[in-house]
Design a protein around this motif. Sequence first.
Motif, PDB file in Angstrom:
ATOM      1  N   MET A  58       0.917  -1.173   0.029  1.00 40.79           N
ATOM      2  CA  MET A  58       0.181  -0.035  -0.109  1.00 40.79           C
ATOM      3  C   MET A  58       0.945   1.165   0.114  1.00 40.79           C
ATOM      4  O   MET A  58       1.825   1.308   0.728  1.00 40.79           O
ATOM      5  CB  MET A  58      -0.783   0.063   1.146  1.00 40.79           C
ATOM      6  N   SER A  59       0.497   2.283  -0.845  1.00 42.87           N
ATOM      7  CA  SER A  59       1.185   3.499  -0.958  1.00 42.87           C
ATOM      8  C   SER A  59       0.414   4.803  -0.561  1.00 42.87           C
ATOM      9  O   SER A  59      -1.056   4.286  -0.352  1.00 42.87           O
ATOM     10  CB  SER A  59       1.889   3.698  -2.348  1.00 42.87           C
ATOM     11  N   GLU A  60       0.946   5.843  -0.446  1.00 42.72           N
ATOM     12  CA  GLU A  60       0.362   6.927  -0.026  1.00 42.72           C
ATOM     13  C   GLU A  60       0.297   7.706  -1.314  1.00 42.72           C
ATOM     14  O   GLU A  60       1.234   7.904  -2.065  1.00 42.72           O
ATOM     15  CB  GLU A  60       0.943   7.875   1.055  1.00 42.72           C
ATOM     16  N   PHE A  61      -1.016   8.246  -1.680  1.00 44.20           N
ATOM     17  CA  PHE A  61      -1.119   9.247  -2.688  1.00 44.20           C
ATOM     18  C   PHE A  61      -1.589  10.377  -2.483  1.00 44.20           C
ATOM     19  O   PHE A  61      -2.584  10.381  -1.480  1.00 44.20           O
ATOM     20  CB  PHE A  61      -2.192   8.423  -3.948  1.00 44.20           C
ATOM     21  N   THR A  62      -1.444  11.475  -2.952  1.00 44.10           N
ATOM     22  CA  THR A  62      -1.993  12.692  -2.865  1.00 44.10           C
ATOM     23  C   THR A  62      -2.843  13.092  -3.887  1.00 44.10           C
ATOM     24  O   THR A  62      -2.307  13.047  -4.929  1.00 44.10           O
ATOM     25  CB  THR A  62      -0.945  13.949  -2.569  1.00 44.10           C
ATOM     26  N   VAL A  63      -4.388  13.165  -3.802  1.00 49.33           N
ATOM     27  CA  VAL A  63      -5.158  13.568  -4.766  1.00 49.33           C
ATOM     28  C   VAL A  63      -5.687  14.926  -4.395  1.00 49.33           C
ATOM     29  O   VAL A  63      -5.897  15.478  -3.515  1.00 49.33           O
ATOM     30  CB  VAL A  63      -6.530  12.587  -4.313  1.00 49.33           C
ATOM     31  N   SER A  64      -5.541  15.701  -5.625  1.00 48.74           N
ATOM     32  CA  SER A  64      -5.796  17.141  -5.323  1.00 48.74           C
ATOM     33  C   SER A  64      -7.006  17.340  -6.644  1.00 48.74           C
ATOM     34  O   SER A  64      -7.175  16.538  -7.829  1.00 48.74           O
ATOM     35  CB  SER A  64      -4.742  17.866  -5.749  1.00 48.74           C
ATOM     36  N   GLY A  65      -7.738  18.499  -6.272  1.00 49.97           N
ATOM     37  CA  GLY A  65      -8.714  18.909  -7.210  1.00 49.97           C
ATOM     38  C   GLY A  65      -9.730  19.832  -6.543  1.00 49.97           C
ATOM     39  O   GLY A  65      -9.140  20.711  -5.801  1.00 49.97           O
ATOM     40  N   ARG A  66     -10.887  19.803  -7.160  1.00 49.67           N
ATOM     41  CA  ARG A  66     -11.904  20.866  -6.332  1.00 49.67           C
ATOM     42  C   ARG A  66     -13.243  20.215  -6.240  1.00 49.67           C
ATOM     43  O   ARG A  66     -13.412  19.335  -7.080  1.00 49.67           O
ATOM     44  CB  ARG A  66     -11.802  22.349  -7.414  1.00 49.67           C
ATOM     45  N   PHE A  67     -14.206  20.903  -5.482  1.00 48.90           N
ATOM     46  CA  PHE A  67     -15.430  20.405  -5.337  1.00 48.90           C
ATOM     47  C   PHE A  67     -16.577  21.493  -5.169  1.00 48.90           C
ATOM     48  O   PHE A  67     -16.237  22.354  -4.778  1.00 48.90           O
ATOM     49  CB  PHE A  67     -15.644  19.524  -4.024  1.00 48.90           C
ATOM     50  N   GLN A  68     -17.575  21.207  -5.566  1.00 45.65           N
ATOM     51  CA  GLN A  68     -18.741  22.171  -5.869  1.00 45.65           C
ATOM     52  C   GLN A  68     -19.170  22.582  -4.563  1.00 45.65           C
ATOM     53  O   GLN A  68     -19.599  21.556  -3.692  1.00 45.65           O
ATOM     54  CB  GLN A  68     -19.685  21.610  -6.613  1.00 45.65           C
ATOM     55  N   THR A  69     -19.290  23.931  -3.925  1.00 46.71           N
ATOM     56  CA  THR A  69     -19.894  24.294  -2.809  1.00 46.71           C
ATOM     57  C   THR A  69     -21.153  25.431  -3.459  1.00 46.71           C
ATOM     58  O   THR A  69     -21.221  25.635  -4.417  1.00 46.71           O
ATOM     59  CB  THR A  69     -18.858  25.092  -1.970  1.00 46.71           C
ATOM     60  N   THR A  73     -20.242  13.722  -9.639  1.00 44.91           N
ATOM     61  CA  THR A  73     -20.256  14.777 -10.533  1.00 44.91           C
ATOM     62  C   THR A  73     -19.843  16.112 -10.002  1.00 44.91           C
ATOM     63  O   THR A  73     -19.541  17.078 -10.812  1.00 44.91           O
ATOM     64  CB  THR A  73     -21.468  14.712 -11.362  1.00 44.91           C
ATOM     65  N   GLN A  74     -20.119  16.230  -8.691  1.00 46.31           N
ATOM     66  CA  GLN A  74     -19.706  17.477  -7.963  1.00 46.31           C
ATOM     67  C   GLN A  74     -18.146  17.724  -7.619  1.00 46.31           C
ATOM     68  O   GLN A  74     -17.848  18.636  -7.111  1.00 46.31           O
ATOM     69  CB  GLN A  74     -20.651  17.880  -7.135  1.00 46.31           C
ATOM     70  N   VAL A  75     -17.443  16.694  -8.012  1.00 47.43           N
ATOM     71  CA  VAL A  75     -16.052  16.579  -7.601  1.00 47.43           C
ATOM     72  C   VAL A  75     -15.113  16.423  -8.732  1.00 47.43           C
ATOM     73  O   VAL A  75     -15.187  15.579  -9.440  1.00 47.43           O
ATOM     74  CB  VAL A  75     -15.730  15.550  -6.523  1.00 47.43           C
ATOM     75  N   ASP A  76     -14.204  17.559  -8.923  1.00 42.99           N
ATOM     76  CA  ASP A  76     -13.401  17.348 -10.096  1.00 42.99           C
ATOM     77  C   ASP A  76     -11.952  17.037  -9.530  1.00 42.99           C
ATOM     78  O   ASP A  76     -11.424  17.812  -8.823  1.00 42.99           O
ATOM     79  CB  ASP A  76     -13.062  18.735 -10.716  1.00 42.99           C
ATOM     80  N   ILE A  77     -11.464  15.954 -10.121  1.00 43.44           N
ATOM     81  CA  ILE A  77     -10.227  15.445  -9.506  1.00 43.44           C
ATOM     82  C   ILE A  77      -9.195  15.817 -10.574  1.00 43.44           C
ATOM     83  O   ILE A  77      -9.298  15.462 -11.926  1.00 43.44           O
ATOM     84  CB  ILE A  77     -10.053  13.978  -9.344  1.00 43.44           C
ATOM     85  N   GLU A  78      -8.109  16.944 -10.183  1.00 41.88           N
ATOM     86  CA  GLU A  78      -7.146  17.406 -11.127  1.00 41.88           C
ATOM     87  C   GLU A  78      -5.934  16.662 -11.227  1.00 41.88           C
ATOM     88  O   GLU A  78      -5.380  16.632 -12.335  1.00 41.88           O
ATOM     89  CB  GLU A  78      -6.771  18.726 -11.144  1.00 41.88           C
ATOM     90  N   GLY A  79      -5.500  15.812 -10.150  1.00 43.40           N
ATOM     91  CA  GLY A  79      -4.256  15.112 -10.207  1.00 43.40           C
ATOM     92  C   GLY A  79      -3.914  14.221  -9.109  1.00 43.40           C
ATOM     93  O   GLY A  79      -4.498  14.372  -7.858  1.00 43.40           O
ATOM     94  N   VAL A  80      -3.234  13.090  -9.279  1.00 44.89           N
ATOM     95  CA  VAL A  80      -2.642  12.160  -8.430  1.00 44.89           C
ATOM     96  C   VAL A  80      -1.452  11.735  -8.344  1.00 44.89           C
ATOM     97  O   VAL A  80      -0.715  11.689  -9.242  1.00 44.89           O
ATOM     98  CB  VAL A  80      -3.652  10.833  -8.363  1.00 44.89           C
ATOM     99  N   THR A  81      -0.562  12.141  -7.198  1.00 45.92           N
ATOM    100  CA  THR A  81       0.709  11.849  -7.190  1.00 45.92           C
ATOM    101  C   THR A  81       1.247  10.843  -6.202  1.00 45.92           C
ATOM    102  O   THR A  81       0.147  10.849  -5.308  1.00 45.92           O
ATOM    103  CB  THR A  81       1.557  13.332  -6.848  1.00 45.92           C
ATOM    104  N   GLN A  82       2.053  10.173  -6.259  1.00 43.61           N
ATOM    105  CA  GLN A  82       2.465   9.352  -5.181  1.00 43.61           C
ATOM    106  C   GLN A  82       3.645   9.850  -4.282  1.00 43.61           C
ATOM    107  O   GLN A  82       4.279  10.608  -4.505  1.00 43.61           O
ATOM    108  CB  GLN A  82       3.158   7.945  -5.838  1.00 43.61           C
TER     109      GLN A  82
END
Length: 57
Positions: free
Chosen positions: A1-12, A48-57
């Motif tokens: 198992m690895s750690e991933f950093t997920v970044s993006g934006r979500f609708q408010t 559909t209200q969550v936009d994931i822009e990138g995933v890094t390890q």
Amino acid sequence: MSEFTVSGRFQTRGGYQQFERTVTAENEDVAIEHTYADFGSEHGLKRTQVDIEGVTQ
């Protein structure tokens, strides 16, 4: 198992808000699924209200 950093934006109510979250998962796809599930349970958002822009390890 690895750690991933997920970044993006979500609708408010006022637009979109940026986020960056660290997830422990087997691969990038599982990390993305965990992120969708977390936002659904914590904030009541649909995928559909969550936009994931990138995933890094």
